[in-house]
Design a protein around this motif. Structure first.
Motif, PDB file in Angstrom:
ATOM      1  N   SER A  34       0.820  -1.214   0.000  1.00 18.28           N
ATOM      2  CA  SER A  34       0.000   0.000   0.000  1.00 18.28           C
ATOM      3  C   SER A  34       0.849   1.257   0.000  1.00 18.28           C
ATOM      4  O   SER A  34       0.332   2.351  -0.256  1.00 18.28           O
ATOM      5  CB  SER A  34      -0.937   0.010   1.223  1.00 18.28           C
ATOM      6  OG  SER A  34      -1.811  -1.094   1.195  1.00 18.28           O
ATOM      7  N   ALA A  35       2.126   1.109   0.289  1.00 21.25           N
ATOM      8  CA  ALA A  35       3.052   2.238   0.212  1.00 21.25           C
ATOM      9  C   ALA A  35       3.797   2.251  -1.113  1.00 21.25           C
ATOM     10  O   ALA A  35       4.014   3.311  -1.701  1.00 21.25           O
ATOM     11  CB  ALA A  35       4.046   2.176   1.366  1.00 21.25           C
ATOM     12  N   ILE A  36       4.183   1.059  -1.602  1.00 21.36           N
ATOM     13  CA  ILE A  36       4.980   0.983  -2.827  1.00 21.36           C
ATOM     14  C   ILE A  36       4.205   1.468  -4.039  1.00 21.36           C
ATOM     15  O   ILE A  36       4.696   2.298  -4.822  1.00 21.36           O
ATOM     16  CB  ILE A  36       5.458  -0.471  -3.068  1.00 21.36           C
ATOM     17  CG1 ILE A  36       6.493  -0.877  -2.033  1.00 21.36           C
ATOM     18  CG2 ILE A  36       6.065  -0.597  -4.475  1.00 21.36           C
ATOM     19  CD1 ILE A  36       6.957  -2.317  -2.189  1.00 21.36           C
ATOM     20  N   PHE A  37       2.998   0.962  -4.242  1.00 15.26           N
ATOM     21  CA  PHE A  37       2.264   1.249  -5.469  1.00 15.26           C
ATOM     22  C   PHE A  37       1.974   2.737  -5.663  1.00 15.26           C
ATOM     23  O   PHE A  37       2.214   3.276  -6.747  1.00 15.26           O
ATOM     24  CB  PHE A  37       0.975   0.435  -5.519  1.00 15.26           C
ATOM     25  CG  PHE A  37       1.206  -1.037  -5.722  1.00 15.26           C
ATOM     26  CD1 PHE A  37       1.947  -1.490  -6.806  1.00 15.26           C
ATOM     27  CD2 PHE A  37       0.707  -1.972  -4.843  1.00 15.26           C
ATOM     28  CE1 PHE A  37       2.172  -2.846  -7.005  1.00 15.26           C
ATOM     29  CE2 PHE A  37       0.917  -3.326  -5.033  1.00 15.26           C
ATOM     30  CZ  PHE A  37       1.663  -3.768  -6.119  1.00 15.26           C
ATOM     31  N   PRO A  38       1.471   3.460  -4.646  1.00  9.56           N
ATOM     32  CA  PRO A  38       1.254   4.897  -4.874  1.00  9.56           C
ATOM     33  C   PRO A  38       2.551   5.687  -5.033  1.00  9.56           C
ATOM     34  O   PRO A  38       2.529   6.801  -5.557  1.00  9.56           O
ATOM     35  CB  PRO A  38       0.481   5.341  -3.627  1.00  9.56           C
ATOM     36  CG  PRO A  38       0.753   4.305  -2.598  1.00  9.56           C
ATOM     37  CD  PRO A  38       0.935   3.024  -3.336  1.00  9.56           C
ATOM     38  N   MET A  39       3.678   5.107  -4.594  1.00  6.36           N
ATOM     39  CA  MET A  39       4.951   5.786  -4.817  1.00  6.36           C
ATOM     40  C   MET A  39       5.250   5.932  -6.306  1.00  6.36           C
ATOM     41  O   MET A  39       5.968   6.854  -6.716  1.00  6.36           O
ATOM     42  CB  MET A  39       6.093   5.028  -4.140  1.00  6.36           C
ATOM     43  CG  MET A  39       6.145   5.173  -2.637  1.00  6.36           C
ATOM     44  SD  MET A  39       7.585   4.321  -1.936  1.00  6.36           S
ATOM     45  CE  MET A  39       7.178   4.356  -0.185  1.00  6.36           C
ATOM     46  N   LEU A  40       4.699   5.036  -7.123  1.00  7.91           N
ATOM     47  CA  LEU A  40       4.880   5.145  -8.573  1.00  7.91           C
ATOM     48  C   LEU A  40       4.290   6.451  -9.093  1.00  7.91           C
ATOM     49  O   LEU A  40       4.843   7.077 -10.001  1.00  7.91           O
ATOM     50  CB  LEU A  40       4.225   3.955  -9.274  1.00  7.91           C
ATOM     51  CG  LEU A  40       4.908   2.600  -9.095  1.00  7.91           C
ATOM     52  CD1 LEU A  40       4.011   1.491  -9.636  1.00  7.91           C
ATOM     53  CD2 LEU A  40       6.259   2.580  -9.780  1.00  7.91           C
ATOM     54  N   ILE A  41       3.156   6.846  -8.515  1.00  6.10           N
ATOM     55  CA  ILE A  41       2.535   8.100  -8.916  1.00  6.10           C
ATOM     56  C   ILE A  41       3.419   9.270  -8.517  1.00  6.10           C
ATOM     57  O   ILE A  41       3.605  10.224  -9.277  1.00  6.10           O
ATOM     58  CB  ILE A  41       1.130   8.226  -8.300  1.00  6.10           C
ATOM     59  CG1 ILE A  41       0.187   7.209  -8.949  1.00  6.10           C
ATOM     60  CG2 ILE A  41       0.580   9.632  -8.464  1.00  6.10           C
ATOM     61  CD1 ILE A  41      -1.222   7.255  -8.453  1.00  6.10           C
ATOM     62  N   LEU A  42       4.002   9.215  -7.320  1.00 11.73           N
ATOM     63  CA  LEU A  42       4.905  10.266  -6.888  1.00 11.73           C
ATOM     64  C   LEU A  42       6.090  10.383  -7.831  1.00 11.73           C
ATOM     65  O   LEU A  42       6.475  11.489  -8.230  1.00 11.73           O
ATOM     66  CB  LEU A  42       5.400   9.989  -5.463  1.00 11.73           C
ATOM     67  CG  LEU A  42       4.620  10.631  -4.321  1.00 11.73           C
ATOM     68  CD1 LEU A  42       3.230  10.019  -4.222  1.00 11.73           C
ATOM     69  CD2 LEU A  42       5.342  10.444  -2.989  1.00 11.73           C
ATOM     70  N   LEU A  43       6.664   9.243  -8.190  1.00 11.15           N
ATOM     71  CA  LEU A  43       7.820   9.257  -9.087  1.00 11.15           C
ATOM     72  C   LEU A  43       7.450   9.814 -10.455  1.00 11.15           C
ATOM     73  O   LEU A  43       8.232  10.559 -11.058  1.00 11.15           O
ATOM     74  CB  LEU A  43       8.390   7.841  -9.224  1.00 11.15           C
ATOM     75  CG  LEU A  43       9.034   7.272  -7.956  1.00 11.15           C
ATOM     76  CD1 LEU A  43       9.445   5.824  -8.174  1.00 11.15           C
ATOM     77  CD2 LEU A  43      10.256   8.101  -7.564  1.00 11.15           C
ATOM     78  N   ARG A  44       6.264   9.460 -10.940  1.00 10.98           N
ATOM     79  CA  ARG A  44       5.843  10.015 -12.237  1.00 10.98           C
ATOM     80  C   ARG A  44       5.622  11.505 -12.133  1.00 10.98           C
ATOM     81  O   ARG A  44       5.987  12.266 -13.039  1.00 10.98           O
ATOM     82  CB  ARG A  44       4.555   9.307 -12.698  1.00 10.98           C
ATOM     83  CG  ARG A  44       3.956   9.909 -13.979  1.00 10.98           C
ATOM     84  CD  ARG A  44       4.925   9.763 -15.140  1.00 10.98           C
ATOM     85  NE  ARG A  44       4.419  10.420 -16.338  1.00 10.98           N
ATOM     86  CZ  ARG A  44       4.690  11.674 -16.669  1.00 10.98           C
ATOM     87  NH1 ARG A  44       5.457  12.428 -15.880  1.00 10.98           N
ATOM     88  NH2 ARG A  44       4.200  12.189 -17.787  1.00 10.98           N
ATOM     89  N   HIS A  45       5.047  11.966 -11.034  1.00 11.77           N
ATOM     90  CA  HIS A  45       4.796  13.396 -10.876  1.00 11.77           C
ATOM     91  C   HIS A  45       6.099  14.192 -10.762  1.00 11.77           C
ATOM     92  O   HIS A  45       6.151  15.350 -11.140  1.00 11.77           O
ATOM     93  CB  HIS A  45       3.923  13.637  -9.638  1.00 11.77           C
ATOM     94  CG  HIS A  45       2.496  13.248  -9.837  1.00 11.77           C
ATOM     95  ND1 HIS A  45       1.539  13.377  -8.852  1.00 11.77           N
ATOM     96  CD2 HIS A  45       1.854  12.719 -10.906  1.00 11.77           C
ATOM     97  CE1 HIS A  45       0.375  12.948  -9.319  1.00 11.77           C
ATOM     98  NE2 HIS A  45       0.545  12.542 -10.553  1.00 11.77           N
ATOM     99  N   THR A  46       7.129  13.568 -10.228  1.00 13.81           N
ATOM    100  CA  THR A  46       8.400  14.285 -10.100  1.00 13.81           C
ATOM    101  C   THR A  46       9.059  14.526 -11.450  1.00 13.81           C
ATOM    102  O   THR A  46       9.864  15.442 -11.586  1.00 13.81           O
ATOM    103  CB  THR A  46       9.397  13.490  -9.239  1.00 13.81           C
ATOM    104  OG1 THR A  46       9.698  12.248  -9.885  1.00 13.81           O
ATOM    105  CG2 THR A  46       8.847  13.227  -7.862  1.00 13.81           C
ATOM    106  N   LEU A 393       2.126  13.120  -0.405  1.00 19.25           N
ATOM    107  CA  LEU A 393       3.503  13.512  -0.103  1.00 19.25           C
ATOM    108  C   LEU A 393       4.174  14.192  -1.289  1.00 19.25           C
ATOM    109  O   LEU A 393       5.327  14.608  -1.200  1.00 19.25           O
ATOM    110  CB  LEU A 393       4.318  12.282   0.316  1.00 19.25           C
ATOM    111  CG  LEU A 393       3.890  11.603   1.619  1.00 19.25           C
ATOM    112  CD1 LEU A 393       4.755  10.376   1.885  1.00 19.25           C
ATOM    113  CD2 LEU A 393       3.978  12.575   2.790  1.00 19.25           C
ATOM    114  N   SER A 394       3.446  14.331  -2.392  1.00 19.84           N
ATOM    115  CA  SER A 394       3.969  15.057  -3.550  1.00 19.84           C
ATOM    116  C   SER A 394       4.356  16.482  -3.183  1.00 19.84           C
ATOM    117  O   SER A 394       5.181  17.105  -3.855  1.00 19.84           O
ATOM    118  CB  SER A 394       2.927  15.091  -4.675  1.00 19.84           C
ATOM    119  OG  SER A 394       2.772  13.816  -5.260  1.00 19.84           O
TER     120      SER A 394
END
Length: 469
Positions: A34-46, A393-394
């Protein structure tokens, strides 16, 4: 003549056994996922590539996704649009597919690596911010959209991947009690809809006649699925919802209950909690034994006991989701609250529901998606609020707005899900999913994902929005 010869699905029973009698994974692994998968969105947004390529400068970007859509469409630059869709596809769909399949044995290692990468981007964050108060509020709603799209992507990947051996059995739906990645699917869908529903926005609810009219598309989809699965002899795990019941009937049932019993959003949290407590008391006094029993009578209720009785659990989840959405997103003072306040509330609630889940699991009853008991509901709330909190956290990293693929899927969420279901059925009827190699399975999953993502972006580019009700 042997029935298997006429069947469209000769491996039906093998496929049903493949997803039966499973016990799931641990809560710790579910917490990490539940932490790893949404981190993909953060990485894409960066990455911020979308606004760099399409716009002359970052000043042209606003938080209004409809404005972004207008700018993108009027540019008529199909080549750029296609390139951005492909970039998003390889940023979202492909990594999630890999993490759910070939990389599943390195879940904890993946978690550490993702955290290290995000810490690097956090350290690289630019000083200062040009966001004003209004933009911060819009940004939070953008994060909610990202969360809903992410939840839909996860669901669409898992519903097909589960039929291949490349998908870990511990991620598939549990038979009775337990926790798994796919167990979160229907609960997440109910919560995500409740969080942004008309009721959460305190819009007057409909009467029974209007409610039945508005839920008619869901009922139609439910009956269409029932007829089609029966007609082609498609595999159905009876212990999931019952003989005739399915996911769409559950959504329709929750919608009808919500319309019949009109509750103010500010009281939905209390009523939802009481519904869950009352339902849990019934479960612990014999209802759970009835629902988990393999014996079925000839009546419609007995044939579909899991789907019918679990509606009370999902309705309680819906009501709590309404209260959370109204309190955090749509309340009277929501426009005055900052992104920092909302993020703090989301994380406090996520931690609270995780602790409550552990207590209920230890002293009351283990989570059961099949019954939708109280422990399952709190687990759904904990994981979904955690995922939303991670996406928020974005603010601490160099971030962009909704990516093109997120925007496209967000405009046609239900249509995207229906298309994924149709393609899933087509693949299962065309391919012996149990015997293909890992490479072939992965290739099919990626091709399937590319088709549904391309269809979503095509509809978005051409201004097509499919409204079902």
């Amino acid at each position: 003549m042997d029935s298997s010869i006429k069947s469209f699905n000769p491996n039906k029973h093998l496929k049903e056994q493949f997803v039966s009698n499973l016990t799931g994974s641990s809560m710790l692994e579910l917490f990490v996922l539940s932490a790893i998968f949404p981190m993909l969105i953060l990485l894409r947004h960066t990455m911020g590539i979308c606004r760099i390529v399409i716009f002359a400068s970052p000043d042209h970007v606003t938080n209004d996704t409809s404005s972004n859509k207008k700018d993108l469409s009027t540019s008529k630059n199909q080549r750029v649009y296609i390139l951005m869709m492909i970039l998003d596809f390889f940023s979202f769909f492909v990594p999630i597919t890999l993490l759910c399949t070939v990389l599943a044995d390195w879940t904890y290692t993946n978690g550490v690596l993702f955290i290290l990468v995000l810490l690097f981007f956090t350290a690289s964050k630019r000083h200062g911010s040009s966001w004003d108060q209004e933009e911060v509020v819009n940004s939070f709603r953008t994060y909610v959209s990202s969360y809903r799209v992410f939840m839909m992507l996860m669901t669409c990947i898992c519903i097909l991947a589960v039929d291949f051996r490349i998908f870990p059995r511990r991620y598939a739906k549990t038979e009775t009690y337990g926790t798994s990645l796919m167990d979160m699917g229907v609960g997440a869908f109910v919560f995500a809809n409740a969080f942004v529903s008309r009721q959460a926005r305190d819009i007057s609810t409909m009467g029974l006649r209007s409610a039945l009219s508005s839920t008619s598309p869901l009922l139609f989809l439910g009956f269409a699925r029932l007829v089609s699965t029966t007609g082609v002899d498609y595999q159905v795990h009876v212990g999931e919802y019952g003989v005739h019941w399915n996911f769409f009937f559950t959504l329709a049932g929750v919608a009808v209950l919500t319309s019949i019993i009109n509750i103010s959003p500010k009281y939905c949290g209390h009523v939802g909690s009481l519904v869950l407590i009352g339902y849990q008391v019934c479960l612990m006094n014999g209802l759970n034994s009835y629902l988990l029993s393999a014996e079925r009578g000839t009546g419609i209720v007995s044939q579909n006991k899991e789907g019918i009785f679990s509606i009370f659990g999902y309705w309680g989840l819906h009501l709590i989701g309404v209260w959370l959405g109204n309190n955090v997103l749509f309340g009277k003072n929501a426009n005055l609250r900052t992104n920092r306040w909302a993020r703090k509330q989301i994380w406090i609630l996520a931690i609270f529901f995780w602790f409550l889940t552990l207590i209920l699991d230890r002293f009351v009853e283990r989570p059961s998606r099949r019954m939708c008991n109280a422990t399952y509901v709190t687990l759904v709330l904990a994981t979904n609020l955690q995922m939303l909190g991670v996406i928020m956290l974005s603010d601490y990293i160099l971030g962009g707005k909704l990516s093109l693929l997120e925007q496209a899927i967000n405009r046609n969420l239900l249509a995207f899900f229906i298309m994924a279901n149709l393609l899933t059925g087509l693949v299962n009827l065309s391919v012996d999913t149990l015997s293909v190699s890992s490479l072939t399975a992965l290739s099919i999953l990626i091709a399937y994902g590319f088709i549904i993502c391309a269809a979503a972006t095509f509809a978005d580019y051409n201004g097509i929005k499919l409204k079902f009700w």
